[in-house]
Design an enzyme around this catalytic site. Structure first.
Site, PDB file in Angstrom:
ATOM      1  N   CYS A 161      42.971  43.532  47.154  1.00 48.94           N
ATOM      2  CA  CYS A 161      41.873  44.516  47.222  1.00 48.94           C
ATOM      3  C   CYS A 161      40.869  44.458  46.063  1.00 48.94           C
ATOM      4  CB  CYS A 161      42.456  45.923  47.300  1.00 48.94           C
ATOM      5  SG  CYS A 161      43.522  46.128  48.700  1.00 48.94           S
ATOM      6  N   ARG A 190      42.686  37.270  33.159  1.00 45.75           N
ATOM      7  CA  ARG A 190      43.267  36.268  34.074  1.00 45.75           C
ATOM      8  C   ARG A 190      44.639  36.735  34.552  1.00 45.75           C
ATOM      9  NH1 ARG A 190      44.246  31.548  31.308  1.00 45.75           N
ATOM     10  NH2 ARG A 190      42.051  31.421  30.737  1.00 45.75           N
ATOM     11  N   SER A 191      44.726  38.027  34.896  1.00 41.47           N
ATOM     12  CA  SER A 191      46.008  38.525  35.403  1.00 41.47           C
ATOM     13  C   SER A 191      46.225  37.992  36.809  1.00 41.47           C
ATOM     14  CB  SER A 191      46.029  40.049  35.402  1.00 41.47           C
ATOM     15  OG  SER A 191      45.146  40.562  36.374  1.00 41.47           O
ATOM     16  N   ASP A 230      41.114  34.582  28.953  1.00 41.54           N
ATOM     17  CA  ASP A 230      42.178  35.550  28.673  1.00 41.54           C
ATOM     18  C   ASP A 230      42.475  35.524  27.188  1.00 41.54           C
ATOM     19  OD1 ASP A 230      44.086  33.617  28.183  1.00 41.54           O
ATOM     20  OD2 ASP A 230      45.513  34.369  29.666  1.00 41.54           O
ATOM     21  N   ILE A 231      43.529  36.241  26.803  1.00 39.63           N
ATOM     22  CA  ILE A 231      43.754  36.409  25.371  1.00 39.63           C
ATOM     23  C   ILE A 231      44.087  35.080  24.688  1.00 39.63           C
ATOM     24  CG2 ILE A 231      46.209  37.013  25.562  1.00 39.63           C
ATOM     25  CD1 ILE A 231      45.203  39.398  23.535  1.00 39.63           C
TER      26      ILE A 231
HETATM   27  P1  NAD Z   1      46.924  42.850  32.708  1.00 31.84           P
HETATM   28  O1  NAD Z   1      47.430  43.446  31.454  1.00 31.84           O
HETATM   29  O2  NAD Z   1      47.857  42.231  33.670  1.00 31.84           O
HETATM   30  O3  NAD Z   1      45.862  41.695  32.319  1.00 31.84           O
HETATM   31  C1  NAD Z   1      44.945  41.853  31.276  1.00 31.84           C
HETATM   32  C2  NAD Z   1      44.156  40.559  31.113  1.00 31.84           C
HETATM   33  O4  NAD Z   1      43.240  40.740  30.039  1.00 31.84           O
HETATM   34  C3  NAD Z   1      45.024  39.355  30.765  1.00 31.84           C
HETATM   35  O5  NAD Z   1      44.523  38.209  31.411  1.00 31.84           O
HETATM   36  C4  NAD Z   1      44.825  39.229  29.243  1.00 31.84           C
HETATM   37  O6  NAD Z   1      45.029  37.924  28.750  1.00 31.84           O
HETATM   38  C5  NAD Z   1      43.386  39.648  29.132  1.00 31.84           C
HETATM   39  N1  NAD Z   1      43.087  40.096  27.775  1.00 31.84           N
HETATM   40  C6  NAD Z   1      43.714  41.047  27.056  1.00 31.84           C
HETATM   41  N2  NAD Z   1      43.149  41.149  25.834  1.00 31.84           N
HETATM   42  C7  NAD Z   1      42.153  40.233  25.794  1.00 31.84           C
HETATM   43  C8  NAD Z   1      41.223  39.853  24.821  1.00 31.84           C
HETATM   44  N3  NAD Z   1      41.191  40.432  23.636  1.00 31.84           N
HETATM   45  N4  NAD Z   1      40.349  38.860  25.118  1.00 31.84           N
HETATM   46  C9  NAD Z   1      40.358  38.272  26.320  1.00 31.84           C
HETATM   47  N5  NAD Z   1      41.211  38.593  27.292  1.00 31.84           N
HETATM   48  C10 NAD Z   1      42.104  39.560  27.045  1.00 31.84           C
HETATM   49  O7  NAD Z   1      46.030  43.968  33.394  1.00 31.84           O
HETATM   50  P2  NAD Z   1      45.430  44.068  34.892  1.00 31.84           P
HETATM   51  O8  NAD Z   1      46.464  44.556  35.825  1.00 31.84           O
HETATM   52  O9  NAD Z   1      44.690  42.840  35.237  1.00 31.84           O
HETATM   53  O10 NAD Z   1      44.420  45.279  34.662  1.00 31.84           O
HETATM   54  C11 NAD Z   1      43.365  45.128  33.757  1.00 31.84           C
HETATM   55  C12 NAD Z   1      42.493  46.375  33.780  1.00 31.84           C
HETATM   56  O11 NAD Z   1      41.884  46.495  35.035  1.00 31.84           O
HETATM   57  C13 NAD Z   1      43.266  47.666  33.544  1.00 31.84           C
HETATM   58  O12 NAD Z   1      42.470  48.526  32.760  1.00 31.84           O
HETATM   59  C14 NAD Z   1      43.449  48.216  34.936  1.00 31.84           C
HETATM   60  O13 NAD Z   1      43.547  49.625  34.939  1.00 31.84           O
HETATM   61  C15 NAD Z   1      42.175  47.758  35.592  1.00 31.84           C
HETATM   62  N6  NAD Z   1      42.305  47.596  37.038  1.00 31.84           N
HETATM   63  C16 NAD Z   1      41.397  48.237  37.822  1.00 31.84           C
HETATM   64  C17 NAD Z   1      41.476  48.134  39.183  1.00 31.84           C
HETATM   65  C18 NAD Z   1      40.470  48.832  40.022  1.00 31.84           C
HETATM   66  O14 NAD Z   1      39.631  49.524  39.556  1.00 31.84           O
HETATM   67  N7  NAD Z   1      40.485  48.665  41.286  1.00 31.84           N
HETATM   68  C19 NAD Z   1      42.485  47.369  39.779  1.00 31.84           C
HETATM   69  C20 NAD Z   1      43.391  46.694  38.952  1.00 31.84           C
HETATM   70  C21 NAD Z   1      43.269  46.801  37.581  1.00 31.84           C
END
Ligand code: NAD
Length: 391
Positions: A214, A249-250, A272-273
């Site tokens: 989604c 890149r989650s 990503d990080i």
């Molecule tokens: P996650 O923790 O699985 O992934 C975070 C990603 O950010 C990883 O790839 C990590 O390497 C990267 N990252 C972290 N720190 C970094 C940095 N300093 N520099 C570069 N990259 C960095 O989280 P997720 O499940 O992918 O969710 C991420 C965000 O998106 C959350 O805030 C979540 O609430 C939001 N989200 C929103 C929706 C929506 O609105 N529909 C859906 C899913 C997730």
């Protein structure tokens, strides 16, 4: 379900009064409006067509605590579903932490499931013909590996989040259409067969779209709405010529998003990080039978260099302090934030042409759209014999 006829373009840009910039802030509800209208009228039409027709039913499973962000998301999902005519039921799974916390259960408005564990509850919903779609609020608290396992327990016929392995395989391999009868085959056989059908090696029946996760889908549809996708190019190539940085890149959002955009022709810097990778579409030769899906390589560019080259920047870093520096962005950049935190600096509108601060409402619209698609596929499956592994 067909594309909404009313997927109109954004209205004319309005000028911000400060700094003579031309940034337009677009909210996800504006992007979602035409999809929501289409979903509502499609449900109404099927209810009026037959007195025995039922509203589509979505069941959400929540293992979290009453203060988890998933509770808020579950409440939004309920309201959004009820407003378009979808029946939504939240089923709570008791965990060690919340089993004595009746207040917590009441606060999210669901029916408690006693001691039943999540896997058993999902299996029951899988085989319940009254349930059309299933979603699980992650993280469940059981750990990443178990969450990945749970994603595969949800039957593909009801997987509104598109997280099943075969849907993700299709996404990464650019297999867009599936024979709905393959949904009853084993995962490996179904993926193989879909690839053969797409290549014309095996006769395809009535093909339907594969289900996409989604949030990545919500972002792609938003880019279509904003005109980052060029509608005069052929379907499947409409992001050609675009350079997009995706910071995240989650496995649930950033990586599938980078692949979808690259499969549509864009050049993607996936940050990503740990590192930066470049996703781009593979070029095929007429002698090659491989599908033109994306290729990935390590990038030689720094984040600053990627940002300078990018006409669109999409961020999803879940940390309060993380900010993309406005002065590193191109003039007129399209800036999209899907993180729960604000990843752009306060002055983003001085640089961006379009700024979208969050994607949540579009994600829910795509969840509902996936549900309606699955209702259609369930009807096809009920009417047609299942494929056998020997096809
Ligand atoms: P996650 O923790 O699985 O992934 C975070 C990603 O950010 C990883 O790839 C990590 O390497 C990267 N990252 C972290 N720190 C970094 C940095 N300093 N520099 C570069 N990259 C960095 O989280 P997720 O499940 O992918 O969710 C991420 C965000 O998106 C959350 O805030 C979540 O609430 C939001 N989200 C929103 C929706 C929506 O609105 N529909 C859906 C899913 C997730």
């Amino acid at each position: 379900m067909s594309e909404p006829a009313a997927a109109s373009k954004p209205k004319a840009l309005s000028t911000s009064s400060t700094n003579h910039t031309f940034c337009r802030t677009v909210n996800a509800s504006e992007v979602a409006a035409s999809y929501t209208a289409e979903i509502t009228s499609s449900i109404q039409a099927s209810l009026s067509a037959s007195s025995s027709a039922q509203r589509p039913k979505l069941v959400g499973f929540l293992c979290g605590q009453k203060d988890s962000p998933s509770v808020t998301y579950a409440e939004w999902t309920r309201k959004a579903c009820e407003s378009v005519g979808i029946e939504y039921e939240l089923r709570l799974i008791e965990t060690e932490k919340n089993e004595n916390d009746e207040q917590g259960q009441e606060s999210v408005g669901g029916a408690a499931l006693g001691a039943a564990d999540l896997e058993t509850a999902i299996l029951e919903a899988n085989s319940d013909p009254a349930v059309n779609g299933i979603m699980v609020y992650y993280p469940t608290g059981a750990g990443q590996r178990q969450d990945s396992y749970i994603q595969q327990v949800v039957t593909r016929e009801k997987d509104v989040e598109g997280l099943n392995f075969s849907y993700l395989f299709n996404l990464y391999h650019n297999i867009r259409m599936i024979d709905p009868r393959t949904l009853s085959l084993s995962l490996a056989h179904s993926a193989q067969l879909s690839a053969k059908q797409q290549n014309g090696e095996v006769n395809a029946g009535h093909l339907v779209k594969s289900i996409l996760p989604c949030t990545p889908l919500a972002i792609v549809k938003t880019l279509e709405y904003l005109g980052v996708y060029n509608s005069i190019l052929p379907y499947g190539q409409r992001a050609y010529g675009r350079t997009i940085t995706v910071i995240n890149r989650s496995e649930v959002v950033g990586r599938p998003l980078a692949a979808l955009l690259a499969n549509d022709g864009a050049r993607i810097f996936s940050v990503d990080i740990d590192n930066i990778q470049e996703f781009s579409r593979r070029r095929t030769t007429s002698s090659s039978s491989s599908l033109p899906h994306h290729v990935v390589k390590d990038s030689k560019y720094s984040l600053e260099e990627c940002l300078r080259m990018s006409d669109t920047v999409i961020t999803g870093v879940p940390s309060k302090g993380y900010k993309v520096k406005t002065d590193q962005l191109r003039d007129g950049v399209v800036a999209i934030n899907f993180s729960s935190e604000k990843n752009f600096e306060a002055d983003i509108k001085d640089k961006a042409s379009i700024y979208l601060p969050s994607i949540g409402k579009m994600t829910i619209a795509m969840l509902q759209r996936n549900l309606l698609r699955l209702v259609e596929y369930q009807k096809i499956l009920a009417e047609q014999p299942a494929l056998t592994a020997s096809v």
